[in-house]
Design an enzyme around this catalytic site. Structure first.
Site, PDB file in Angstrom:
ATOM      1  N   LYS A 124       0.831  -1.316  -0.184  1.00  0.00           N
ATOM      2  CA  LYS A 124       0.002   0.068   0.010  1.00  0.00           C
ATOM      3  C   LYS A 124       0.973   1.148   0.060  1.00  0.00           C
ATOM      4  O   LYS A 124       1.982   1.256   0.472  1.00  0.00           O
ATOM      5  CB  LYS A 124      -0.975   0.032   1.296  1.00  0.00           C
ATOM      6  CG  LYS A 124      -2.021   1.052   1.199  1.00  0.00           C
ATOM      7  CD  LYS A 124      -3.060   0.233   0.630  1.00  0.00           C
ATOM      8  CE  LYS A 124      -4.479   0.856   0.246  1.00  0.00           C
ATOM      9  NZ  LYS A 124      -5.655   0.212  -0.155  1.00  0.00           N
ATOM     10  N   ASP A 164      -7.196   4.105  -4.388  1.00  0.00           N
ATOM     11  CA  ASP A 164      -7.758   4.225  -3.270  1.00  0.00           C
ATOM     12  C   ASP A 164      -8.229   5.476  -2.874  1.00  0.00           C
ATOM     13  O   ASP A 164      -8.436   6.198  -3.792  1.00  0.00           O
ATOM     14  CB  ASP A 164      -6.765   3.630  -2.127  1.00  0.00           C
ATOM     15  CG  ASP A 164      -7.496   3.152  -0.783  1.00  0.00           C
ATOM     16  OD1 ASP A 164      -7.884   1.919  -0.744  1.00  0.00           O
ATOM     17  OD2 ASP A 164      -7.412   3.936   0.208  1.00  0.00           O
TER      18      ASP A 164
HETATM   19  P1  NDP Z   1     -13.011   7.718  -2.527  1.00  0.00           P
HETATM   20  O1  NDP Z   1     -11.961   8.631  -2.544  1.00  0.00           O
HETATM   21  O2  NDP Z   1     -13.513   7.426  -3.911  1.00  0.00           O
HETATM   22  O3  NDP Z   1     -14.050   7.825  -1.563  1.00  0.00           O
HETATM   23  C1  NDP Z   1     -13.870   7.788  -0.331  1.00  0.00           C
HETATM   24  C2  NDP Z   1     -15.072   8.351   0.629  1.00  0.00           C
HETATM   25  O4  NDP Z   1     -14.885   8.021   1.753  1.00  0.00           O
HETATM   26  C3  NDP Z   1     -15.368   9.492   0.178  1.00  0.00           C
HETATM   27  O5  NDP Z   1     -16.917   9.577   0.158  1.00  0.00           O
HETATM   28  C4  NDP Z   1     -14.666  10.383   1.363  1.00  0.00           C
HETATM   29  O6  NDP Z   1     -14.940  11.532   1.327  1.00  0.00           O
HETATM   30  C5  NDP Z   1     -15.014   9.558   2.308  1.00  0.00           C
HETATM   31  N1  NDP Z   1     -13.979   9.693   3.459  1.00  0.00           N
HETATM   32  C6  NDP Z   1     -12.674   9.567   3.485  1.00  0.00           C
HETATM   33  N2  NDP Z   1     -11.871   9.771   4.437  1.00  0.00           N
HETATM   34  C7  NDP Z   1     -13.066  10.130   5.348  1.00  0.00           C
HETATM   35  C8  NDP Z   1     -12.956  10.389   6.607  1.00  0.00           C
HETATM   36  N3  NDP Z   1     -11.723  10.560   7.547  1.00  0.00           N
HETATM   37  N4  NDP Z   1     -14.252  10.871   7.365  1.00  0.00           N
HETATM   38  C9  NDP Z   1     -15.158  10.821   6.478  1.00  0.00           C
HETATM   39  N5  NDP Z   1     -15.558  10.395   5.268  1.00  0.00           N
HETATM   40  C10 NDP Z   1     -14.093   9.959   4.664  1.00  0.00           C
HETATM   41  O7  NDP Z   1     -12.315   6.360  -2.302  1.00  0.00           O
HETATM   42  P2  NDP Z   1     -12.854   5.021  -2.470  1.00  0.00           P
HETATM   43  O8  NDP Z   1     -14.391   4.611  -2.658  1.00  0.00           O
HETATM   44  O9  NDP Z   1     -11.823   4.248  -3.416  1.00  0.00           O
HETATM   45  O10 NDP Z   1     -12.526   4.027  -0.936  1.00  0.00           O
HETATM   46  C11 NDP Z   1     -13.291   4.090   0.126  1.00  0.00           C
HETATM   47  C12 NDP Z   1     -13.059   2.755   0.941  1.00  0.00           C
HETATM   48  O11 NDP Z   1     -12.956   1.618   0.282  1.00  0.00           O
HETATM   49  C13 NDP Z   1     -11.764   3.070   1.591  1.00  0.00           C
HETATM   50  O12 NDP Z   1     -11.624   2.612   2.766  1.00  0.00           O
HETATM   51  C14 NDP Z   1     -10.741   2.298   0.654  1.00  0.00           C
HETATM   52  O13 NDP Z   1      -9.737   1.738   1.348  1.00  0.00           O
HETATM   53  C15 NDP Z   1     -11.686   1.181   0.278  1.00  0.00           C
HETATM   54  N6  NDP Z   1     -11.468   0.153  -0.897  1.00  0.00           N
HETATM   55  C16 NDP Z   1     -11.271   0.852  -2.198  1.00  0.00           C
HETATM   56  C17 NDP Z   1     -10.874   0.098  -3.142  1.00  0.00           C
HETATM   57  C18 NDP Z   1     -10.897   0.572  -4.536  1.00  0.00           C
HETATM   58  O14 NDP Z   1     -10.737  -0.079  -5.519  1.00  0.00           O
HETATM   59  N7  NDP Z   1     -11.019   1.965  -4.831  1.00  0.00           N
HETATM   60  C19 NDP Z   1     -10.837  -1.232  -3.051  1.00  0.00           C
HETATM   61  C20 NDP Z   1     -11.017  -1.845  -1.941  1.00  0.00           C
HETATM   62  C21 NDP Z   1     -11.226  -0.987  -0.768  1.00  0.00           C
HETATM   63  P3  NDP Z   1     -13.600  12.570   1.139  1.00  0.00           P
HETATM   64  O15 NDP Z   1     -12.626  11.796   0.383  1.00  0.00           O
HETATM   65  O16 NDP Z   1     -14.299  13.722   0.445  1.00  0.00           O
HETATM   66  O17 NDP Z   1     -13.002  13.060   2.658  1.00  0.00           O
HETATM   67  O1  2IT Z   2      -8.110  -1.536  -0.809  1.00  0.00           O
HETATM   68  C1  2IT Z   2      -7.954  -2.034  -1.819  1.00  0.00           C
HETATM   69  O2  2IT Z   2      -8.035  -3.363  -1.999  1.00  0.00           O
HETATM   70  C2  2IT Z   2      -7.526  -1.125  -3.034  1.00  0.00           C
HETATM   71  N1  2IT Z   2      -7.604   0.015  -2.731  1.00  0.00           N
HETATM   72  C3  2IT Z   2      -7.408  -1.599  -4.355  1.00  0.00           C
HETATM   73  C4  2IT Z   2      -5.950  -2.181  -4.500  1.00  0.00           C
HETATM   74  C5  2IT Z   2      -5.701  -2.684  -6.040  1.00  0.00           C
HETATM   75  O3  2IT Z   2      -4.615  -2.749  -5.982  1.00  0.00           O
HETATM   76  O4  2IT Z   2      -6.519  -2.411  -6.816  1.00  0.00           O
END
Ligand code: NDP
Ligand code: 2IT
Length: 445
Positions: A124, A164
């Protein structure tokens, strides 16, 4: 294995790394029994070797903003474990990013990636850069400076970053462009690429889709489905968007989304154009969901609150770590929620998980239920290596199959005598066994 002793030692070495220590403790507690039954793990000192990253790369990222001011952020890549394949995992750009958060995410990624059945190790990275309010040109200059350092440590067979929080298609484009220029190669070194230049179809949707596929499998074990169920989603980013699309498609009614400013309650359901509007909100770079309530009549904005107080059948936390605590969990239980399936990484606190387990809810930990994102990244790597491209249906079918397989692994290792499935235990044991056995095969390295 003496979990308490290991945790005390780890805390001494890494004081204050709260999220990392939380993630390690959860895994150790789940695997204790299996570990003790297999003395070969202890003789190879697998635990001490698996809980520390192989290496951590930290660097500074200087860049110039639109007014000509010079800014400096911190950049990191945590290469945690490559026993079963190249390091693989996302990059997070958010002001809260620190080493503890990236170590927790990298540690979780090892087991998540093992569950996908694909050959990917865990890693990561990211930066404390805040994309909020930045212009495209600023984001581009930041990404270029970040890659100017990172490119030395990554490669399609070494370490393959992706997105992410705060890193989506736009950032991957800027990062990849710089990598390509420096390296002179057009390889699959990042995933989540644009579909015109090597990206896999369905990758943007994959984490959310995968999460809903997993929930569907869990519900089926109790003869239930999404049809007619009320669903609470947190977040409004990439994962929340994909989850809203698929939950709606399967007949569920998504009634909430949330941001750092509060949550939206839309009793008519967030579907169709409203889901598309989530993309607009996200692209506005403003970090708020409040405007939704002004655009769509009948919806309400609840300032500073989390969506877990709304009466729903299914909850999909898709925002960030530790966003659902014991009190929130109790509220969900009291309101009759039957299933909590994590789209984010570690969104439920240990107290919340305890409450879900005590009340026999269907509960899936992120490392199992959000693995669809990285799994589809793995499929993107495969397509890049083969120099071909699968259509959406093909990728989606594979994603679905992988999620069903992960569900099966969790049931196999997590089913208790009374029939209740502890998905946390199941996911941790299945992931750990694969990685630990691979480490044994390769000797002490
Ligand atoms: P995005 O940046 O697209 O969205 C993240 C969301 O969470 C936004 O709504 C964001 O608001 C909110 N957020 C982030 N930090 C905070 C905080 N401290 N307090 C409240 N809200 C918060 O990210 P993703 O959708 O990609 O990621 C969301 C989750 O899913 C994370 O935990 C990530 O690790 C996980 N994930 C993502 C994957 C991927 O492929 N993208 C794969 C697997 C897991 P804002 O950014 O405006 O603060
Ligand atoms: O938390 C996760 O699994 C991700 N943000 C996706 C990682 C990836 O390599 O696609």
């Amino acid at each position: 294995m003496n979990v308490e002793k290991i945790m005390n030692n780890l805390e001494k070495k890494h004081p204050g790394e709260v999220e990392y220590l939380q993630a390690v403790k959860e895994v150790l507690e789940s695997i204790e029994e299996v570990y003790n039954e297999n003395p070969q793990f202890e003789s190879a000192n697998i635990i001490e070797r698996i809980i520390e990253p192989d290496r951590i790369i930290t660097f500074k990222v200087p860049w110039v903003d639109d007014e000509g001011n010079v800014k400096v952020n911190l950049g990191y890549r945590v290469q945690f474990n490559n026993a079963i394949g190249p390091y693989k995992g996302g990059l997070r750009f958010h002001p809260s990013v620190n080493l503890s958060i990236l170590k927790f995410l990298g540690f979780e990624q090892i087991f998540k990636n093992a569950l996908t059945t694909l050959p990917m190790g865990g890693g990561k990275g990211g930066s404390d850069f805040d994309p909020k309010g930045k212009s495209n040109a600023e984001v581009m200059r930041f990404c270029q400076s970040f890659m100017l350092e990172l490119w030395k440590y990554i490669g399609p067979e070494t370490d393959v970053p992706a997105g992410d929080i705060g890193v989506g298609g736009r950032e991957i484009g800027f990062l990849y462009g710089m990598y390509k220029r420096l390296k002179g190669d057009h390889t699959g070194v990042l995933t989540g690429k644009g579909s015109n230049w090597g990206g896999s179809l369905i990758r943007p949707e994959a984490t959310g889709f995968g999460c809903v596929y997993f929930a569907k499998e869990m519900l089926a074990t109790r003869g239930e489905s999404f049809q007619g169920k009320r669903v609470a989603i947190s977040g409004f980013g990439n994962v929340a968007w994909g989850a809203a699309l698929k939950a709606t498609e399967l007949g569920g009614k998504v009634v909430t989304i949330s941001g750092p400013d509060g949550y939206i309650y839309d009793p008519q359901g967030i579907s169709g154009k409203k889901i598309e509007y989530m993309l607009e909100l996200r692209a506005s770079n403003e970090d708020i969901v409040r405007p939704y309530a002004k655009v769509f009549e009948g919806s309400e904005f609840h300032e500073g609150k989390r969506p877990w107080e709304v009466k729903v059948d299914i909850a999909l936390p898709c925002a960030t770590q530790n966003e659902l605590n014991g009190e929130n969990a109790q509220m969900l239980v009291n309101n009759g929620c039957i299933c909590v399936c994590e789209g984010a990484n570690m969104p439920s606190t240990p107290e919340a998980i305890e409450i879900f387990h005590q009340n026999k809810l269907l509960f899936a930990p992120g490392k199992a239920s959000n693995a669809g994102g990285v799994a589809t990244s793995g499929l993107e790597m495969t397509q890049n290596s083969m120099k071909l491209r699968w259509n959406s249906q093909e990728v989606d079918n594979r994603l679905h199959e992988i999620m069903c397989n992960i569900h099966g692994q969790c049931v196999k290792h997590g089913k208790k005598q009374d029939g209740y499935v502890d998905y946390v235990k199941g996911a941790n044991i299945a992931g750990f066994l694969k990685v630990a056995n691979s480490m044994l095969d390769m000797g002490v390295i």
